[in-house]
Design a protein around this motif. Structure first.
Motif, short mmCIF file in Angstrom:
data_model
loop_
_atom_site.label_atom_id
_atom_site.label_comp_id
_atom_site.label_asym_id
_atom_site.label_seq_id
_atom_site.Cartn_x
_atom_site.Cartn_y
_atom_site.Cartn_z
N LYS A 67 54.74 -4.56 17.51
CA LYS A 67 54.24 -3.57 16.55
C LYS A 67 55.16 -2.36 16.61
O LYS A 67 55.54 -1.91 17.68
CB LYS A 67 52.82 -3.17 16.93
CG LYS A 67 52.22 -2.16 15.98
CD LYS A 67 50.81 -1.82 16.42
CE LYS A 67 50.21 -0.75 15.57
NZ LYS A 67 50.77 0.56 15.73
N VAL A 69 55.03 0.42 13.86
CA VAL A 69 54.54 1.60 13.13
C VAL A 69 53.01 1.58 13.12
O VAL A 69 52.38 0.60 13.48
CB VAL A 69 55.07 1.65 11.68
CG1 VAL A 69 56.57 1.81 11.66
CG2 VAL A 69 54.64 0.43 10.89
N LYS A 70 52.41 2.67 12.65
CA LYS A 70 50.96 2.80 12.55
C LYS A 70 50.39 1.71 11.63
O LYS A 70 50.99 1.36 10.63
CB LYS A 70 50.62 4.18 12.00
CG LYS A 70 49.15 4.45 11.88
CD LYS A 70 48.92 5.83 11.27
CE LYS A 70 47.46 6.17 11.14
NZ LYS A 70 46.67 5.26 10.36
N ASN A 71 49.21 1.22 12.00
CA ASN A 71 48.51 0.24 11.16
C ASN A 71 48.21 0.85 9.80
O ASN A 71 47.88 2.03 9.70
CB ASN A 71 47.15 -0.13 11.77
CG ASN A 71 47.22 -0.76 13.11
OD1 ASN A 71 48.19 -0.64 13.84
ND2 ASN A 71 46.16 -1.44 13.48
N ARG A 72 48.27 0.04 8.78
CA ARG A 72 47.82 0.47 7.45
C ARG A 72 46.40 -0.01 7.21
O ARG A 72 45.74 0.42 6.28
CB ARG A 72 48.76 -0.10 6.38
CG ARG A 72 50.17 0.44 6.44
CD ARG A 72 50.24 1.95 6.29
NE ARG A 72 49.70 2.41 5.04
CZ ARG A 72 50.39 2.98 4.08
NH1 ARG A 72 51.68 3.18 4.22
NH2 ARG A 72 49.82 3.37 2.97
N ARG A 74 42.83 -1.26 9.73
CA ARG A 74 42.38 -1.30 11.11
C ARG A 74 40.95 -1.80 11.17
O ARG A 74 40.25 -1.84 10.16
CB ARG A 74 42.48 0.07 11.75
CG ARG A 74 41.52 1.04 11.13
CD ARG A 74 41.46 2.40 11.74
NE ARG A 74 40.36 3.11 11.16
CZ ARG A 74 40.37 3.66 9.95
NH1 ARG A 74 41.44 3.57 9.20
NH2 ARG A 74 39.31 4.29 9.49
N VAL A 92 44.28 6.79 21.63
CA VAL A 92 45.27 7.33 20.70
C VAL A 92 44.87 8.75 20.30
O VAL A 92 45.68 9.66 20.31
CB VAL A 92 45.41 6.43 19.44
CG1 VAL A 92 46.34 7.06 18.41
CG2 VAL A 92 45.88 5.03 19.84
N ARG A 93 43.57 8.94 19.97
CA ARG A 93 43.10 10.27 19.56
C ARG A 93 41.60 10.36 19.83
O ARG A 93 40.84 9.48 19.44
CB ARG A 93 43.40 10.48 18.07
CG ARG A 93 43.12 11.88 17.59
CD ARG A 93 43.59 12.12 16.16
NE ARG A 93 43.09 11.12 15.24
CZ ARG A 93 43.87 10.33 14.48
NH1 ARG A 93 45.17 10.42 14.54
NH2 ARG A 93 43.35 9.44 13.67
N VAL A 103 39.99 7.08 18.26
CA VAL A 103 40.98 6.08 17.85
C VAL A 103 41.58 5.51 19.13
O VAL A 103 42.07 6.25 19.98
CB VAL A 103 42.08 6.70 16.96
CG1 VAL A 103 43.10 5.63 16.57
CG2 VAL A 103 41.47 7.36 15.73
N ALA A 105 43.79 1.89 20.87
CA ALA A 105 44.71 0.79 20.56
C ALA A 105 44.41 -0.35 21.52
O ALA A 105 44.13 -0.13 22.70
CB ALA A 105 46.16 1.24 20.70
N ASN A 110 47.52 -2.42 18.43
CA ASN A 110 46.78 -2.39 17.16
C ASN A 110 45.69 -1.34 17.26
O ASN A 110 44.81 -1.42 18.13
CB ASN A 110 46.16 -3.76 16.87
CG ASN A 110 47.21 -4.84 16.72
OD1 ASN A 110 48.11 -4.73 15.90
ND2 ASN A 110 47.12 -5.87 17.55
N GLU A 111 45.72 -0.36 16.37
CA GLU A 111 44.76 0.74 16.42
C GLU A 111 43.42 0.33 15.83
O GLU A 111 43.36 -0.46 14.89
CB GLU A 111 45.33 1.94 15.68
CG GLU A 111 46.56 2.50 16.35
CD GLU A 111 47.26 3.57 15.52
OE1 GLU A 111 46.66 4.08 14.56
OE2 GLU A 111 48.41 3.87 15.85
#
Length: 130
Positions: A67, A69-72, A74, A92-93, A103, A105, A110-111
């Protein structure tokens, strides 16, 4: 109608291990072939399902690239952030006053968002009695 929802698919470098992780996290099971069919080869995608029949079928699919980049898209789940972190998720957050979810992962990055269960709105979720 041009399309209907079918399944979810998660890409993974180690799809077997990630399938097991999500089974533990969600209370899912690996879907077994019906009627004594041979299990699929180890390198094929792994279907996992909710044995209660409430959640969607999820395929954990092997891919060669990590992976990047950020998931589009989730998953959003009801759950306990501490328990998921204990299973190997990473934070993540954190939730804030304006956002009522954390958030995280999964072990492959995978977020997904974690919402605290509300027993009035989530089937099968109950608060422990004191």
């Amino acid at each position: 109608m041009s399309a209907r929802f079918k399944d979810l698919v998660l890409d993974a470098g180690d799809h077997q291990a990630l399938a097991d992780w999500w089974c533990t996290a969600l209370g899912y099971s690996r879907r077994v072939p019906p009627g004594g069919e041979e299990p699929p080869p180890h390198e094929w995608p792994v279907p996992i399902h909710d044995p209660r029949g409430e959640g969607p079928l999820i395929w954990v699919s092997p891919v060669p690239e990590p992976k990047s980049v950020k998931n589009r898209m989730r998953l959003d789940v009801w759950g306990d952030t501490r328990e998921l972190l204990g299973l190997g998720a990473t934070l993540v957050r954190r939730r804030t006053g304006e956002r009522n979810w954390d958030v995280l992962a999964d072990p492959e990055g995978n977020e997904f968002c974690v919402f605290s269960p509300d027993p009035r709105t989530v089937p099968g979720v109950r608060l422990a009695r004191r």
